[in-house]
Structures are given as C-alpha cells and as structure tokens.
Enzyme design. Sequence first.
Site, PDB file in Angstrom:
ATOM      1  N   ALA A 118      33.932 117.927  62.982  1.00 36.50           N
ATOM      2  CA  ALA A 118      34.850 117.094  63.757  1.00 36.50           C
ATOM      3  C   ALA A 118      34.743 115.617  63.397  1.00 36.50           C
ATOM      4  O   ALA A 118      35.408 114.782  63.999  1.00 36.50           O
ATOM      5  CB  ALA A 118      34.592 117.278  65.255  1.00 36.50           C
ATOM      6  N   ASP A 153      26.032 107.198  58.628  1.00 37.11           N
ATOM      7  CA  ASP A 153      25.805 108.188  59.670  1.00 37.11           C
ATOM      8  C   ASP A 153      24.345 108.239  60.091  1.00 37.11           C
ATOM      9  O   ASP A 153      24.012 108.261  61.277  1.00 37.11           O
ATOM     10  CB  ASP A 153      26.249 109.568  59.181  1.00 37.11           C
ATOM     11  CG  ASP A 153      27.734 109.638  58.891  1.00 37.11           C
ATOM     12  OD1 ASP A 153      28.468 108.716  59.300  1.00 37.11           O
ATOM     13  OD2 ASP A 153      28.160 110.606  58.234  1.00 37.11           O
ATOM     14  N   LEU A 206      31.937 113.730  63.619  1.00 36.57           N
ATOM     15  CA  LEU A 206      30.959 113.029  64.454  1.00 36.57           C
ATOM     16  C   LEU A 206      29.568 113.048  63.836  1.00 36.57           C
ATOM     17  O   LEU A 206      28.607 112.624  64.446  1.00 36.57           O
ATOM     18  CB  LEU A 206      30.915 113.648  65.853  1.00 36.57           C
ATOM     19  CG  LEU A 206      32.235 113.615  66.611  1.00 36.57           C
ATOM     20  CD1 LEU A 206      32.079 114.246  67.984  1.00 36.57           C
ATOM     21  CD2 LEU A 206      32.761 112.191  66.731  1.00 36.57           C
ATOM     22  N   HIS A 212      34.506 104.678  55.160  1.00 39.24           N
ATOM     23  CA  HIS A 212      34.198 104.757  53.722  1.00 39.24           C
ATOM     24  C   HIS A 212      33.720 103.411  53.168  1.00 39.24           C
ATOM     25  O   HIS A 212      33.625 103.238  51.961  1.00 39.24           O
ATOM     26  CB  HIS A 212      35.402 105.259  52.911  1.00 39.24           C
ATOM     27  CG  HIS A 212      35.699 106.714  53.113  1.00 39.24           C
ATOM     28  ND1 HIS A 212      35.374 107.677  52.188  1.00 39.24           N
ATOM     29  CD2 HIS A 212      36.290 107.375  54.150  1.00 39.24           C
ATOM     30  CE1 HIS A 212      35.769 108.869  52.648  1.00 39.24           C
ATOM     31  NE2 HIS A 212      36.316 108.704  53.832  1.00 39.24           N
TER      32      HIS A 212
END
Length: 389
Positions: free
Chosen positions: A131, A180, A133, A41
């Site tokens: 999950a 990400d 990922l 975060h």
Amino acid sequence: MSDHLQPTPRERAVRGFLRAFGAEAQRVARAPARVNLIGEHTDYNEGFAMPCAIDRDTVVAAAPRDDDVVEVLACDQGEALGRFRVGAAADVGGSPQWLRYVQGMVAVLTQQGLPVGGAQLAIAGNVPQGAGLSSSASLELAVGQALSALNGWQLSPQAMALAGQRAENVYAGCQCGVLDQMSSAFGVAGHALLLDCRSLDVTPMPLPAGTAVLVIDSKIQRGLVDSEYNLRRRQCEAAAAGLGVKALRDVDDSLWSHRGGALDLVVRRRARHIISDSRRCELLGQAMGQGDLAWMGQLMRESHWSMRDDFEITVPAIDALAALVQDVIGTAGGARMTGGGFGGCVIALAPEGMVDDIRAAVAAGYRSPDGRAAEVHVCAASGGAGVLA
C-alpha cells in the site's frame, strides 16, 4: 470486529510465538510504518523528503536458540514458517519474498561484524502490504531491533536504517533509497521528519495542532520490485550524468536553464519532478514552522501533479481518489499519492473536523478497478523503532 477489539500486532506475535515454538518469547521489538507527506523518489537523488512515522507497526517476538539456526513464523502469511542458518542467510534464491527481508538483515548485520546467533522469531503487523506505507522497512527494522536485543549489542538509529536499506537493496531486490528506513528509525510522536537524504540529518517538524493525518488505501496493490521503480532510478541517474552533477540534488536554476533542455524529453521530465519535489520539502518545512495548513495543502497538490505528469507514477484511480479527497478539503489542507507509485495510498492532511466528511465522500465516490472500497486510516505520528518492555 471493531478496531479496538482486534488483537494488536504485539498480542498476535506473542501468541503466535507460543503456538509455534512452545515457549514464551524473551524479547519483543517493534518498528513503525511511515507515510511520506512530500518528496517522492527524492531520497536516492540525495534531495529532501518529509516522511512521518505512523502508528501502524511490525512487531517481532523473539528468543535465542543455542545453535546457528533462525526459525521465523510469519503470522500474517498464513502462519508460514521459514528456516535458515545464520551463515547461509545471504542465500535467498529459494526463499519467499517475506523471508528475504529477514535473511537480508541477518546477512548485513553479520557482514558488519556483529554477533548474531540462532533465534526464533514470530512476526506480526498491521501495516497494509503493498500500500506504499513501507511494510518492508518496518519489518527490517523490527527484525534488527529484535536481533540487537537478543545478542546484546546496539546500533545507532542511522546505522540500523542503513542496514535495513542494504538488506532491501541486495537481498530483496529493490533499489530503494534510505527514506523508509530512516523514517521508521527516527520517528517522533506528533512530528514529521525533514530528512536531508545526503547528510542524513533529521529535523523533527511539529504537525499543526488539530491536523488529522489520513492514509487512504486505494486497494490497488503495488509491487516495488516488479514495478518501474528501478527504471525511474536509472532515468534519474541519466539526468544527473547529462547535467554533469553527482546527483539531482545539485541542480540549481542556472544549471537547469542552461543544460536541462538538452536532456532526452522523458529524462528531463523525471528530473524536473525530483528537483521541484525536493524544493517543495524545504517549503513544507517552512509552512509547518508557521502552522500554515493551507500552504502545506497547496504544496501537496503540486507534488501530486508533478508525480502524475512528470514522473508518471500515479494511475487513473489514484488520481481520482486524490481529487475526490481534495474536493472535500478544498484549500484547508491537501491530498496526494504517497509512496513509490503505481498504486498504494493517498495521504491527506486536513482539519480534524473534516474527517467524517472525507470518510463519507470516499465511501460514496470511490471504488478500485476491481470494485473494492478504499480503507481510510486515521493515523497519528509515531515514535521510532525500538524494543518494548
């Protein structure tokens, strides 16, 4: 069926394309998932993070159409079919969640003035969804790369990552930072990435020789859009405003000691996690530079405690799984929850010789709240998104 006999995402996407559209795909693009070693975060707080692209991919097989219609086959969603016009891509109201990511990329890229024509797309992957990922970023960047290849233009990895982030923020409804997408775009084989989430500078950091990267799926699925992710972001923004800074990245020890105590108790704990985890990222970079896996492990343990106690994004079963793995590793490496929280995976770095012991301990000692065993993935650091030959 053993893993090496399973069809690859590329094979499934290409075969699915042929079944759905009756012709061969003309282009194939892929983008990796990512696991975050540390720095959770911190991205939307303009701090530091240390992600690692891994060898779990989303693959898009593609061919152009001669009109403005985009047809999409989701091989992993029961071979569901989606269809929309390029000019109406931004209208996601009636679309399933998986299709919104595709529409979002088309909408963002066309808004940027890039020509996007009609297309047929078949999507397959081996990234566990929900999950932690980042299956969503992997999907966004694979779609972006496929559209780039079909339409004859290119974007820099950073520009493609930012397009993916905007697609997720605006059209999929999750106010994620850019970590990400940057991880998927910039991955380097054998390396983690020290990411400055303000400047977007990326520094590849070599993983110590002989280190195993284990991603342990707790089978507790999380949904970022429906979780408290967006609440945590608002709390961080409240902390920054209360401290008089643009972002929590800007808080130094002096400011924290003078003004941190005036924050609301919950908001103060949220800020303390962000500030400390961002600093742990920089320290992890130093530890990796020295090849010091024990120091890396200590930083990972501290990060998990911070997520558990200050940011409150772990759940009891995840805490137990991380502790179980850490007990096997001892001081030789580390384990922590990874991802946005409220389920997902534990990431562990350990000497390669410990992999079998970790597998055995997880098999014997862990079950999810609904009784499922965890799945242990031994991963490798992967290269970034691109078009396959």
